[in-house]
Design a protein around this motif. Structure first.
Motif, short mmCIF file in Angstrom:
data_model
loop_
_atom_site.label_atom_id
_atom_site.label_comp_id
_atom_site.label_asym_id
_atom_site.label_seq_id
_atom_site.Cartn_x
_atom_site.Cartn_y
_atom_site.Cartn_z
N GLU A 197 0.85 -1.09 -0.11
CA GLU A 197 0.02 0.03 -0.15
C GLU A 197 0.90 1.32 0.16
O GLU A 197 2.03 1.15 0.32
N LEU A 198 0.20 2.41 -0.39
CA LEU A 198 0.98 3.62 -0.49
C LEU A 198 1.59 3.97 0.94
O LEU A 198 2.72 4.58 0.89
N GLY A 199 0.86 3.51 1.98
CA GLY A 199 1.39 4.02 3.36
C GLY A 199 2.66 3.21 3.62
O GLY A 199 3.55 3.64 4.19
N GLU A 200 2.62 1.94 3.21
CA GLU A 200 3.82 0.99 3.25
C GLU A 200 5.17 1.68 2.67
O GLU A 200 6.32 1.85 3.01
N LEU A 201 4.83 2.20 1.22
CA LEU A 201 6.14 2.95 0.69
C LEU A 201 6.42 4.12 1.24
O LEU A 201 7.74 3.94 1.45
N LYS A 202 5.63 4.87 1.70
CA LYS A 202 6.20 6.17 2.54
C LYS A 202 6.79 5.56 3.82
O LYS A 202 7.91 6.31 4.22
N ARG A 203 6.55 4.74 4.29
CA ARG A 203 7.27 4.14 5.83
C ARG A 203 8.63 3.57 5.29
O ARG A 203 9.66 4.04 6.05
N VAL A 204 8.73 2.91 4.16
CA VAL A 204 9.94 2.29 3.78
C VAL A 204 10.88 3.59 3.28
O VAL A 204 11.99 3.78 3.81
N VAL A 205 10.67 4.58 2.48
CA VAL A 205 11.19 5.76 2.24
C VAL A 205 11.79 6.49 3.43
O VAL A 205 12.93 6.89 3.44
N ASN A 206 10.83 6.79 4.29
CA ASN A 206 11.27 7.53 5.75
C ASN A 206 12.12 6.78 6.28
O ASN A 206 13.24 6.91 6.84
N THR A 207 12.19 5.51 6.36
CA THR A 207 13.14 4.62 7.00
C THR A 207 14.53 4.74 6.45
O THR A 207 15.64 4.70 7.00
N VAL A 208 14.43 4.53 5.08
CA VAL A 208 15.75 4.95 4.29
C VAL A 208 16.44 6.14 4.72
O VAL A 208 17.39 6.45 4.95
N LEU A 209 15.47 7.29 4.69
CA LEU A 209 15.90 8.69 5.08
C LEU A 209 16.57 8.84 6.25
O LEU A 209 17.47 9.18 6.60
N GLN A 210 15.59 8.26 7.38
CA GLN A 210 16.34 8.29 8.78
C GLN A 210 17.57 7.54 8.65
O GLN A 210 18.46 7.75 9.47
N GLY A 211 17.80 6.53 8.13
CA GLY A 211 19.13 5.45 8.06
C GLY A 211 20.17 6.25 7.75
O GLY A 211 21.32 6.24 8.40
N LEU A 212 19.92 6.98 6.66
CA LEU A 212 21.10 7.72 6.07
C LEU A 212 21.41 8.87 6.80
O LEU A 212 22.61 9.27 7.22
N ASP A 213 20.45 9.55 7.67
CA ASP A 213 20.66 10.58 8.42
C ASP A 213 21.43 10.03 9.81
O ASP A 213 22.04 11.09 10.52
N SER A 214 21.03 8.88 10.00
CA SER A 214 21.79 8.46 11.20
C SER A 214 22.92 8.03 11.22
O SER A 214 23.76 7.89 12.42
N LEU A 215 23.81 7.75 10.10
CA LEU A 215 25.29 7.49 10.09
C LEU A 215 26.20 8.68 10.41
O LEU A 215 25.84 9.71 10.15
N ALA A 216 27.30 7.96 10.94
CA ALA A 216 28.15 8.89 11.21
C ALA A 216 28.92 9.54 10.37
O ALA A 216 28.95 9.06 8.99
N ASP A 217 29.69 10.67 10.37
CA ASP A 217 30.17 11.54 9.22
C ASP A 217 31.21 10.40 8.65
O ASP A 217 31.51 10.40 7.41
#
Length: 372
Positions: A197-217
């Motif tokens: 569903e569209l909501g699942e897609l948004k959750r996946v994209v947000n999880t990827v974004l959060q994961g990228l933002d969480s990484l150390a420099d």
């Protein structure tokens, strides 16, 4: 080389506590410091120890916990070796890559001057243009472990498992001081066409974004996609560097033919000729053609046959290459090749040399004679 005493203390603490992830991370940092201090041999020796995939660590009962998909139990992250195949890049992409490497090698200096050190590069372009190979070469140039995540394998058919897989993947990486390669990034966007569903897609994209933002420099992230238009704009913004990998230009094609077919030998004219005729071929196509020709040459105890390679190239269609073989060329095939090289404005003496025919026979072929 001056050694940070606190780093040595942390190394011993990690070793005595069997924290081999930290041991490898500190070892990688020491190897880079050794290399920076012009102690290249010591740096290479230390890197070799770290690359042994933990033989002594396994003897002590240690096994690194690789994140896995809950359903299939397949690993979500794999450590890959640095590539040994050479890398050929067009000028524009090569310039971007050199800038990226310079920044990545000076993260601490940039951070000390208040410049964001968060680095990531997105590689995009058609299949066969060397995205995966380039990612491996970047890891090698930076002297870092190379971890590969194929997002198409991370995607799970079980609702909610995809986001969990992605979180597990990003939780595993930060302690590695590594290069993280996210291959097939367009797999996320393809969820639109799946039963999610569209909501699942948004959750996946947000999880990827959060994961990228969480990484150390210190973590270098490389993304790759064959379909850049499918990626969410927010994902694009997480990669300050973008490099479009296109099929090789004429100069690169000539260099590839010279390397893969003639192994760096002297036949630059033949390589230039092949470069002209292989305009629609990718780097992978050229490598496959050259290796096929060399296999035939080795097995027949002859030099690679340029006429057979030319014939295979001209007989190939997009997406369906015809690899060269050793069959006896017919009169019609010789005539076709002679006409092809004549259209390329090669002198008739050169055409005769390249096809292994007499000048008289070339003259007859180009006059339209059917007499072989």
């Amino acid at each position: 080389m001056e050694v940070d005493n606190s780093l040595i203390l942390k190394l011993f603490e990690a070793a005595l506590g069997a924290d081999y992830t930290t041991v490898r991370r500190i070892g990688g940092r020491l190897a880079r410091d050794l290399a920076a201090g012009k102690e290249g041999d010591a740096a290479k020796s230390l890197e070799a120890m770290l690359r042994k995939r933990g033989v002594p660590l396994q003897a002590s009962g240690y096994v690194e916990a690789i994140p896995r998909d809950a359903g299939s139990r397949l690993p979500l992250v794999e450590e890959a070796p640095w590539p040994t195949s050479p890398l050929f890049l067009n000028t524009d992409a090569g310039h971007v890559i050199e800038q990226f490497i310079e920044d990545a090698n000076n993260i601490a200096l940039l951070a000390a001057n208040g410049i964001s050190a968060r680095l990531g590069i997105l590689l995009y372009g058609p299949p066969g243009t060397g995205k995966s190979l380039l990612a491996g070469h970047l890891a090698a140039r930076l002297g870092r472990p190379f971890y590969v995540v194929r997002l198409d394998s991370v995607i799970s058919s079980r609702l909610g498992e995809t986001s969990k897989n992605i979180r597990g993947m990003f939780d595993f990486i930060p302690t590695k001081d590594a290069v993280l390669f996210l291959d097939e990034m367009d797999a996320i966007a393809k969820l639109r066409d799946d039963r999610h569903e569209l909501g699942e897609l948004k959750r996946v994209v947000n999880t990827v974004l959060q994961g990228l933002d969480s990484l150390a420099d210190e973590v270098i992230v490389i993304g790759a996609t064959n379909h850049p238009h499918l990626l969410d704009p927010a994902i694009w913004r997480r990669f300050p560097y973008k490099a479009e990998l296109l099929p090789p230009d004429s100069e690169v094609r000539a260099a590839m033919w010279k390397h893969f077919l003639y192994q760096g030998g002297e036949d630059g004219e033949a390589s230039a000729l092949l470069a002209r005729l292989s305009e629609n071929m990718t780097g992978a196509d050229i490598e496959n053609f050259a290796h096929a020709a060399r296999r035939r040459a080795v097995l027949s105890r002859r030099e690679p046959s340029l006429p057979h390679i030319l014939l295979a190239i001209t007989s190939s269609t997009n997406g369906v290459p015809k690899l060269p073989d050793n069959h006896a060329l017919s009169a019609d095939e010789k005539k076709s090749l002679a006409q092809l090289l004549d259209e390329l404005e090669l002198p008739r003496t050169e055409i005769a040399k390249r096809l292994g025919l007499s000048r008289q026979m070339i003259h007859r072929y180009l006059k339209g004679s059917d007499d072989a």
